[in-house]
Design an enzyme around this catalytic site. Structure first.
Site, short mmCIF file in Angstrom:
data_model
loop_
_atom_site.label_atom_id
_atom_site.label_comp_id
_atom_site.label_asym_id
_atom_site.label_seq_id
_atom_site.Cartn_x
_atom_site.Cartn_y
_atom_site.Cartn_z
N ALA A 1 0.86 -1.18 0.00
CA ALA A 1 0.00 0.00 0.00
C ALA A 1 0.90 1.24 0.00
O ALA A 1 2.06 1.17 0.37
CB ALA A 1 -0.87 -0.01 1.24
N GLY B 1 0.33 -5.15 0.52
CA GLY B 1 -0.77 -5.09 -0.44
C GLY B 1 -0.38 -5.67 -1.80
O GLY B 1 -1.24 -6.19 -2.53
N GLU C 1 -0.77 -9.23 -1.52
CA GLU C 1 -2.22 -9.52 -1.47
C GLU C 1 -2.82 -9.49 -2.87
O GLU C 1 -3.68 -10.32 -3.21
CB GLU C 1 -2.92 -8.51 -0.55
CG GLU C 1 -2.54 -8.75 0.91
CD GLU C 1 -3.08 -7.70 1.88
OE1 GLU C 1 -2.89 -6.50 1.62
OE2 GLU C 1 -3.68 -8.10 2.89
N GLU D 1 3.74 -5.72 7.10
CA GLU D 1 2.84 -4.79 7.81
C GLU D 1 3.10 -4.73 9.31
O GLU D 1 3.02 -3.67 9.93
CB GLU D 1 1.37 -5.18 7.59
CG GLU D 1 0.82 -4.83 6.22
CD GLU D 1 1.06 -5.89 5.17
OE1 GLU D 1 1.95 -6.76 5.38
OE2 GLU D 1 0.38 -5.87 4.14
N1 3HC Z 1 4.57 3.54 0.33
C1 3HC Z 1 5.08 4.75 0.08
N2 3HC Z 1 6.38 4.98 -0.10
C2 3HC Z 1 7.21 3.93 -0.03
C3 3HC Z 1 6.76 2.63 0.24
C4 3HC Z 1 5.36 2.45 0.41
N3 3HC Z 1 4.84 1.25 0.64
N4 3HC Z 1 7.81 1.80 0.24
C5 3HC Z 1 8.89 2.53 -0.01
N5 3HC Z 1 8.53 3.83 -0.17
C6 3HC Z 1 9.42 4.95 -0.50
C7 3HC Z 1 10.47 5.19 0.56
O1 3HC Z 1 9.97 6.04 1.58
C8 3HC Z 1 11.57 5.83 -0.23
O2 3HC Z 1 11.22 7.17 -0.44
P1 3HC Z 1 12.34 8.32 -0.52
O3 3HC Z 1 13.22 7.93 -1.66
O4 3HC Z 1 11.56 9.54 -0.71
O5 3HC Z 1 13.06 8.26 0.81
C9 3HC Z 1 11.48 5.12 -1.58
O6 3HC Z 1 10.16 4.57 -1.65
C10 3HC Z 1 12.48 4.00 -1.76
O7 3HC Z 1 12.39 3.13 -0.64
P2 3HC Z 1 13.70 2.49 0.00
O8 3HC Z 1 14.75 3.51 0.16
O9 3HC Z 1 13.26 1.75 1.20
O10 3HC Z 1 14.15 1.47 -1.16
P3 3HC Z 1 14.81 0.04 -1.03
O11 3HC Z 1 15.07 -0.41 -2.40
O12 3HC Z 1 15.91 0.06 -0.04
O13 3HC Z 1 13.68 -0.91 -0.39
C11 3HC Z 1 11.47 -1.85 -0.16
C12 3HC Z 1 12.51 -1.18 -1.08
C13 3HC Z 1 11.98 -3.22 0.30
C14 3HC Z 1 10.21 -1.98 -0.92
C15 3HC Z 1 11.29 -0.95 1.09
O14 3HC Z 1 11.04 0.38 0.67
C16 3HC Z 1 10.15 -1.35 1.97
O15 3HC Z 1 10.29 -2.24 2.78
N6 3HC Z 1 8.99 -0.67 1.82
C17 3HC Z 1 7.84 -0.88 2.68
C18 3HC Z 1 7.10 -2.09 2.26
C19 3HC Z 1 5.90 -2.27 3.14
O16 3HC Z 1 5.94 -2.11 4.34
N7 3HC Z 1 4.78 -2.64 2.52
C20 3HC Z 1 3.56 -2.86 3.23
C21 3HC Z 1 2.80 -1.59 3.28
S1 3HC Z 1 1.37 -1.70 4.27
C22 3HC Z 1 0.26 -2.53 3.30
O17 3HC Z 1 0.57 -2.92 2.23
C23 3HC Z 1 -1.09 -2.65 3.90
C24 3HC Z 1 -1.93 -3.59 3.12
O18 3HC Z 1 -1.90 -4.85 3.73
C25 3HC Z 1 -3.34 -3.11 3.05
#
Ligand code: 3HC
Ligand code: NAI
Length: 696
Positions: A63, A102, A105, A125
């Site tokens: 997400a 997401g 998912e 998450e």
């Molecule tokens: N939403 C918005 N921005 C995000 C994001 C997300 N899910 N994931 C990463 N970003 C942004 C980061 O803030 C960063 O922004 P910046 O350059 O402005 O600082 C940019 O994307 C790049 O991220 P990273 O520096 O972390 O890049 P990496 O290549 O090192 O890592 C990644 C990539 C493994 C995808 C890591 O970013 C990560 O773990 N992201 C979070 C993933 C996550 O937690 N997903 C679950 C979200 S909650 C969800 O999905 C709820 C659902 O169940 C309904």
């Protein structure tokens, strides 16, 4: 602006490509785009199947976290996934990079999944204080079973494609070009008329699960989940998958998700997610600043810190020379390194071959002649200015002219150390935390003349050696330890006033830190601080209150765990602190001597007396520009001091309490306890303006 999702046909397959850099997060436009792509595939008479794929470096990584906390715009992700699953044409997910949250998912809503071998699948998450909220907790156990689902969802750790294939989450591993493989796979499905596999309709893995399994699992969640709400709610949601029909389970998941989203913990954890990324951004050191490649390193001193620092380089594949004053000290230091690696091998967390490789990267020497080619020298010798200056004077000639000269000093003035060389631009503080091979925090201390290139190189090095590098200014104790002074001071004052070490430690432990100040002191060793206090005794202001208890404990030869006694006593071979009547007697004696009438002290007062000095000093540090952002301080406390992530660090915690309330309490303490509690002007201003540290 180009749309973040495109539809194109390849042969008889409609290809839906998500293109929302950098990580293809499921923004409103992406959710809408996928729904539109599906509608086009359904309406396209020449498409017999559809593939969903990510452009760029990854499939969908989840997400869009930046949309959290704002009103949800349609379409809802659950709706989009329902459309995917109900498509009458087969839909295949093509996975590369990270299919997370997401994104995973969405993939589970598809009828089949292909992946390249390097793809990772998971539900992170929980690390944001949440649970998978778009069917993940209901679909995953239907494929992998309840136990594997519980483990994946509560740990948040992704799994590689091969493991996902073994678990039945991935149907085909594509060795060549992903899109080609996925399209061929989808064409085969359509040609064979394979039935559409809808995970929501699979029941055999969740049909007959004993409720006791969930109770056992919750109990076994362990230390790493202590205080966190999300892992428990994740387990609740998976339990719903095993006890309710799919549609009702989905509803339950939604409720649990919404509950977590409204709570403070997820806000704190999301704050830390973004803060960790923010920390790398330094306004006057832009991304384009040249970074020196670090191909080799030298560490001076093989004591407590030097050995651990050397391990960090070796772990990252960087050869490192450790320099000592005597063969004996060198042998002793390297033996500790070897013992540390061997213990990791013993625990099965490192292979013998990897240990051998790492040890072979660590060399020892007694001669400065052997470190002349190192790209960086990290000094970790005794904490004495004269010794540091002498060493930096030698480095002037011994180190390469362009080498970075780093010091691991924890208290000394970086600028004065730099004055011993003619290249202060290359001098920087790299303040590792003990044990240096374990703790993730690296305070990178900028001197008055440290060059931008040196800063950029140190920040980059932190990333390479898997540390969280935080740039801080040059001041006594830098950021983390400077803030800690007040915390320790108040903890000790509380003793004479009526508390006991075990009460203070329990309050801090219950707040979520791994241990309280007295257990921490016993672990770190009390003699170091004692030596420093004795050194400063002559210049200590006499009008300020001073607690002599810590000194008296050391005078009794009690230096903490290493001598079997400190603030507590320890049974032989045990690290478990046992309250000691001798210490209680000492405290009572001291209180009497100081004319302090002991009183009942509430847990609430203990918490505030210990935590608020962190906040007040943090505000001063911000005002002086010694930390760039309040969120940098939070990152320092999470990674260097074990501050609970679910409280978001001391400054975020202050925001959640409300700065007005924090300020008022500090003013109250100021009246009663005097000068130490002078409120920081920045805190006062923010409190008056009704603002938060986050608003700065
Ligand atoms: N939403 C918005 N921005 C995000 C994001 C997300 N899910 N994931 C990463 N970003 C942004 C980061 O803030 C960063 O922004 P910046 O350059 O402005 O600082 C940019 O994307 C790049 O991220 P990273 O520096 O972390 O890049 P990496 O290549 O090192 O890592 C990644 C990539 C493994 C995808 C890591 O970013 C990560 O773990 N992201 C979070 C993933 C996550 O937690 N997903 C679950 C979200 S909650 C969800 O999905 C709820 C659902 O169940 C309904
Ligand atoms: P230590 O006393 O364990 O090790 C210092 C080592 O340096 C000794 O082995 C000594 O033989 C060697 N040494 C002394 N002078 C030398 C010289 N001129 N050339 C080569 N080697 C020399 O000390 P420790 O704890 O490792 O501390 C080192 C530095 O790290 C200090 O500046 C300290 O303030 C800092 N530090 C210590 C932390 C800790 O928890 N111990 C945490 C963070 C920083």
């Amino acid at each position: 602006m180009s749309t973040p999702v495109e539809y194109q046909r390849r042969g008889s397959v409609g290809v839906i490509t998500v293109n929302n850099p950098p990580v293809n997060a499921l923004s409103t436009a992406v959710r809408q785009g996928i729904a539109d792509g599906l509608a086009r595939a359904a309406a396209d008479p020449d498409a017999r199947a559809a593939v969903i794929i990510g452009a760029g470096r990854t499939f969908i990584a989840g997400a869009d976290i930046r949309e959290f906390g704002k009103p949800l715009q349609p379409p809802d992700l659950n709706e989009v996934i329902r459309h995917i699953e109900q498509s009458t044409k087969p839909v295949v997910a093509a996975l590369h990079g990270t299919a997370l949250g997401g994104g995973f998912e969405v993939a589970l809503g598809c009828h089949y999944r292909c992946a390249v071998p390097t793809a990772q699948l998971g539900f992170p998450e929980v690390k944001l204080g949440l649970l998978p909220g778009a069917g993940g907790t209901q679909r995953l156990p239907r494929v992998v079973g309840v136990e594997a689902a519980l483990r994946m969802i509560t740990s948040g750790d992704p799994i590689p494609a091969a493991q996902a294939k073994a678990l039945g989450l991935v149907d085909e591993i594509v060795q060549g070009e992903l899109l080609d493989g996925a399209v061929a796979f989808a064409e085969r499905l359509a040609a064979e008329g394979k039935p559409l596999r809808k995970i929501s309709e699979m029941q055999d893995k969740v049909g007959d699960v004993a409720p006791a399994l969930f109770d056992e699992f919750r109990k076994g969640l362990g230390k790493s989940a202590r205080g966190f709400e999300a892992p428990q709610r994740c387990a609740d949601a998976v339990q719903a998958a095993a006890t309710l029909p799919f549609a009702e389970g989905l509803k339950r998941e939604r409720e649990l998700f919404a509950g977590l989203m409204q709570g403070t913990q997820s806000k704190a954890q999301i704050h830390i997610f973004f803060s960790e990324r923010e920390v790398t951004k330094i306004p006057d050191v832009p991304k384009e600043t040249p970074v020196k490649p670090i191909g080799s390193a030298a560490v001076l001193g093989a004591g407590t810190m030097g050995g651990g620092i050397a391990m960090n380089f070796a772990n990252a594949g960087i050869p490192v020379r450790v320099l000592e004053m005597s063969q004996e000290a060198l042998d002793r230091g390297l033996a500790v390194v070897r013992k540390n690696y061997a213990a990791t091998v013993e625990k099965g967390r490192l292979s013998q071959a990897d240990m051998d490789r790492r040890m072979s990267l660590i060399g020892g020497t007694l001669s400065y002649g052997d470190i002349g080619s190192a790209d960086i020298v990290v000094e970790a010798v005794f904490e004495e200015m004269a010794v540091k200056k002498q060493v930096f004077g030698i480095l002037e000639k011994a180190a390469r002219p362009d080498a970075i000269l780093a010091t691991n000093t924890s208290t000394l003035d970086i600028d004065e150390i730099a004055s011993a060389t003619s290249r202060p631009g290359q001098v920087i503080g790299t303040h590792f935390f003990s044990p240096a091979n374990v703790m993730r925090l690296l305070e990178i201390v900028r001197g008055a003349r440290t060059s931008k290139e040196t800063i950029a190189t140190a920040m980059d090095l932190a990333r390479k050696i898997r540390k969280v590098g935080v740039l801080v200014g040059n001041c006594d104790g830098f950021v983390g330890n400077r803030m800690l002074h007040g915390y320790i001071r108040e903890a000790e004052f509380l003793l004479a006033e009526g508390a006991l070490p075990q009460q203070v430690d329990r309050v801090i432990y219950d707040f979520g830190l791994p241990m309280g100040p007295f257990t921490m002191g016993d672990l770190a060793g009390l003699d170091v601080g004692w030596r420093i206090r004795k050194g400063k005794a002559a210049t200590r202001p006499t009008h300020l209150r001073y607690s002599p208890i810590g000194d008296r404990i050391c005078e009794m030869g009690r230096f903490g765990q290493k001598t079997g006694a400190g603030w507590y006593r320890y049974e032989k071979g045990s690290r478990a602190p046992i309250p000691d009547p001798e210490i209680e007697a000492l405290i009572l004696r001291t209180a009497k001597e100081q004319g302090i009438e002991r009183r009942q002290i509430s847990d609430d007062e203990i918490l505030k007396r210990c935590m608020y000095p962190l906040i007040n000093e943090g505000a001063r540090i911000l005002e002086e520009g010694k930390a760039l952002r309040a969120s940098d301080i939070d990152v320092i406390y999470i990674y260097g001091y074990g501050f609970p992530v679910y409280r978001g660090g001391p400054m975020f915690y202050a925001d959640t309490v409300g700065l007005g309330a924090v300020y008022d309490t500090i003013c109250g303490f100021h009246k009663v306890h005097g000068e130490f509690w002078q409120p920081a002007p920045l805190l006062e201003r923010l409190a008056r303006e009704g603002k938060r540290f986050r608003d700065l």
